[in-house]
Design a protein around this motif. Structure first.
Motif, PDB file in Angstrom:
ATOM      1  N   SER A 169       2.133   9.146  -6.176  1.00 54.57           N
ATOM      2  CA  SER A 169       2.727  10.467  -5.940  1.00 54.57           C
ATOM      3  C   SER A 169       3.755  10.796  -7.006  1.00 54.57           C
ATOM      4  CB  SER A 169       3.374  10.525  -4.553  1.00 54.57           C
ATOM      5  OG  SER A 169       2.413  10.357  -3.550  1.00 54.57           O
ATOM      6  N   GLN A 170       4.575   9.840  -7.357  1.00 57.31           N
ATOM      7  CA  GLN A 170       5.585  10.060  -8.394  1.00 57.31           C
ATOM      8  C   GLN A 170       4.930  10.395  -9.725  1.00 57.31           C
ATOM      9  OE1 GLN A 170       8.847  10.280  -7.996  1.00 57.31           O
ATOM     10  NE2 GLN A 170       9.178  10.695 -10.154  1.00 57.31           N
ATOM     11  N   GLU A 171       3.852   9.684 -10.041  1.00 58.50           N
ATOM     12  CA  GLU A 171       3.128   9.967 -11.276  1.00 58.50           C
ATOM     13  C   GLU A 171       2.543  11.379 -11.262  1.00 58.50           C
ATOM     14  OE1 GLU A 171       0.260   6.825 -11.559  1.00 58.50           O
ATOM     15  OE2 GLU A 171       1.791   5.310 -11.970  1.00 58.50           O
ATOM     16  N   GLU A 172       2.030  11.824 -10.101  1.00 57.03           N
ATOM     17  CA  GLU A 172       1.487  13.178  -9.988  1.00 57.03           C
ATOM     18  C   GLU A 172       2.588  14.219 -10.188  1.00 57.03           C
ATOM     19  OE1 GLU A 172      -0.435  13.272  -6.196  1.00 57.03           O
ATOM     20  OE2 GLU A 172      -2.151  12.101  -6.886  1.00 57.03           O
ATOM     21  N   VAL A 173       3.757  13.967  -9.638  1.00 54.01           N
ATOM     22  CA  VAL A 173       4.885  14.886  -9.811  1.00 54.01           C
ATOM     23  C   VAL A 173       5.259  14.964 -11.283  1.00 54.01           C
ATOM     24  CG1 VAL A 173       7.362  15.185  -9.373  1.00 54.01           C
ATOM     25  CG2 VAL A 173       5.822  14.619  -7.476  1.00 54.01           C
ATOM     26  N   GLU A 174       5.381  13.811 -11.925  1.00 56.62           N
ATOM     27  CA  GLU A 174       5.801  13.774 -13.328  1.00 56.62           C
ATOM     28  C   GLU A 174       4.777  14.407 -14.264  1.00 56.62           C
ATOM     29  OE1 GLU A 174       6.749   9.655 -13.959  1.00 56.62           O
ATOM     30  OE2 GLU A 174       8.609   9.806 -12.803  1.00 56.62           O
ATOM     31  N   SER A 175       3.493  14.320 -13.918  1.00 52.89           N
ATOM     32  CA  SER A 175       2.463  14.882 -14.787  1.00 52.89           C
ATOM     33  C   SER A 175       2.161  16.341 -14.460  1.00 52.89           C
ATOM     34  CB  SER A 175       1.179  14.055 -14.693  1.00 52.89           C
ATOM     35  OG  SER A 175       0.592  14.222 -13.409  1.00 52.89           O
ATOM     36  N   GLY A 176       2.794  16.873 -13.425  1.00 55.33           N
ATOM     37  CA  GLY A 176       2.590  18.268 -13.055  1.00 55.33           C
ATOM     38  C   GLY A 176       1.309  18.521 -12.304  1.00 55.33           C
ATOM     39  N   GLU A 177       0.702  17.503 -11.741  1.00 53.23           N
ATOM     40  CA  GLU A 177      -0.561  17.661 -11.015  1.00 53.23           C
ATOM     41  C   GLU A 177      -0.386  18.284  -9.638  1.00 53.23           C
ATOM     42  OE1 GLU A 177      -3.060  14.128 -10.936  1.00 53.23           O
ATOM     43  OE2 GLU A 177      -1.987  13.396 -12.691  1.00 53.23           O
ATOM     44  N   LEU A 178       0.805  18.322  -9.131  1.00 56.23           N
ATOM     45  CA  LEU A 178       1.026  18.826  -7.784  1.00 56.23           C
ATOM     46  C   LEU A 178       1.175  20.332  -7.785  1.00 56.23           C
ATOM     47  CD1 LEU A 178       3.503  16.206  -6.314  1.00 56.23           C
ATOM     48  CD2 LEU A 178       1.039  16.322  -6.075  1.00 56.23           C
ATOM     49  N   VAL A 179       0.795  20.935  -6.667  1.00 58.17           N
ATOM     50  CA  VAL A 179       0.942  22.370  -6.479  1.00 58.17           C
ATOM     51  C   VAL A 179       2.124  22.586  -5.551  1.00 58.17           C
ATOM     52  CG1 VAL A 179      -0.172  24.452  -5.615  1.00 58.17           C
ATOM     53  CG2 VAL A 179      -1.539  22.685  -6.764  1.00 58.17           C
ATOM     54  N   ASP A 180       2.975  23.523  -5.893  1.00 55.42           N
ATOM     55  CA  ASP A 180       4.146  23.826  -5.087  1.00 55.42           C
ATOM     56  C   ASP A 180       3.710  24.376  -3.729  1.00 55.42           C
ATOM     57  OD1 ASP A 180       6.473  26.071  -4.427  1.00 55.42           O
ATOM     58  OD2 ASP A 180       7.211  24.166  -5.252  1.00 55.42           O
ATOM     59  N   PHE A 181       4.369  23.967  -2.688  1.00 56.07           N
ATOM     60  CA  PHE A 181       4.021  24.395  -1.343  1.00 56.07           C
ATOM     61  C   PHE A 181       4.115  25.915  -1.204  1.00 56.07           C
ATOM     62  CE2 PHE A 181       5.128  25.187   3.161  1.00 56.07           C
ATOM     63  CZ  PHE A 181       3.962  24.712   3.730  1.00 56.07           C
ATOM     64  N   ARG A 230       0.835  -1.203   0.000  1.00 57.78           N
ATOM     65  CA  ARG A 230       0.000   0.000   0.000  1.00 57.78           C
ATOM     66  C   ARG A 230       0.873   1.258   0.000  1.00 57.78           C
ATOM     67  NH1 ARG A 230      -3.010  -3.143   3.602  1.00 57.78           N
ATOM     68  NH2 ARG A 230      -2.188  -2.012   5.398  1.00 57.78           N
ATOM     69  N   VAL A 231       1.934   1.237   0.809  1.00 64.84           N
ATOM     70  CA  VAL A 231       2.856   2.378   0.842  1.00 64.84           C
ATOM     71  C   VAL A 231       3.527   2.545  -0.524  1.00 64.84           C
ATOM     72  CG1 VAL A 231       5.011   3.248   1.844  1.00 64.84           C
ATOM     73  CG2 VAL A 231       3.239   2.283   3.335  1.00 64.84           C
ATOM     74  N   HIS A 232       3.969   1.445  -1.104  1.00 60.97           N
ATOM     75  CA  HIS A 232       4.604   1.489  -2.422  1.00 60.97           C
ATOM     76  C   HIS A 232       3.660   2.077  -3.464  1.00 60.97           C
ATOM     77  CE1 HIS A 232       5.590  -0.236  -6.393  1.00 60.97           C
ATOM     78  NE2 HIS A 232       6.834   0.053  -6.036  1.00 60.97           N
ATOM     79  N   ASP A 233       2.417   1.604  -3.467  1.00 59.09           N
ATOM     80  CA  ASP A 233       1.428   2.105  -4.434  1.00 59.09           C
ATOM     81  C   ASP A 233       1.197   3.609  -4.256  1.00 59.09           C
ATOM     82  OD1 ASP A 233       1.201  -0.447  -5.438  1.00 59.09           O
ATOM     83  OD2 ASP A 233      -0.698  -0.883  -4.421  1.00 59.09           O
ATOM     84  N   ALA A 234       1.114   4.076  -3.008  1.00 62.57           N
ATOM     85  CA  ALA A 234       0.921   5.506  -2.747  1.00 62.57           C
ATOM     86  C   ALA A 234       2.122   6.302  -3.244  1.00 62.57           C
ATOM     87  CB  ALA A 234       0.697   5.743  -1.257  1.00 62.57           C
ATOM     88  N   LEU A 235       3.325   5.792  -3.032  1.00 61.90           N
ATOM     89  CA  LEU A 235       4.521   6.473  -3.520  1.00 61.90           C
ATOM     90  C   LEU A 235       4.545   6.530  -5.044  1.00 61.90           C
ATOM     91  CD1 LEU A 235       7.201   5.051  -1.074  1.00 61.90           C
ATOM     92  CD2 LEU A 235       6.367   7.414  -1.178  1.00 61.90           C
ATOM     93  N   MET A 236       4.144   5.445  -5.680  1.00 58.38           N
ATOM     94  CA  MET A 236       4.112   5.425  -7.146  1.00 58.38           C
ATOM     95  C   MET A 236       3.089   6.422  -7.681  1.00 58.38           C
ATOM     96  SD  MET A 236       6.415   3.348  -8.337  1.00 58.38           S
ATOM     97  CE  MET A 236       7.386   4.248  -7.148  1.00 58.38           C
TER      98      MET A 236
END
Length: 89
Positions: free
Chosen positions: A70-82, A62-68
């Motif tokens: 998150s990585q996909e969100e970073v790579e696709s630009g879905e995340l907002v900078d803090f 489950r932790v691995h899947d959540a990290l993956m």
């Protein structure tokens, strides 16, 4: 310290090995020609240990899947900078 017995002891006195496994809930290592050959363990203790191992693995997956994700969100630009979030507040 692990319980170690010889294969000869197991053959001669199996009931004592059964009792040892049952009372300690720890594995008993059986040696043959001076080398570890088998491990004998109380069935309930084995099942409990195996179940714990399964639950830990499921948690790790489950932790691995959540990290993956998150990585996909970073790579696709879905995340907002803090820093951007702080500026909005």
């Amino acid at each position: 310290m692990p319980n170690i017995r010889t294969a000869s002891e197991l053959q001669r006195n199996m009931n004592a090995i059964y009792d040892l496994c049952e009372s300690t809930k720890e594995p008993v290592y059986i040696t043959r020609n001076g080398r570890e050959s088998l491990v004998v363990m109380d069935a309930k203790a084995f099942d409990d240990a195996f179940d714990l191992r399964r639950r830990v693995l499921e948690h790790e997956m489950r932790v691995h899947d959540a990290l993956m994700r998150s990585q996909e969100e970073v790579e696709s630009g879905e995340l907002v900078d803090f820093a951007d979030i702080r500026r909005e507040n």
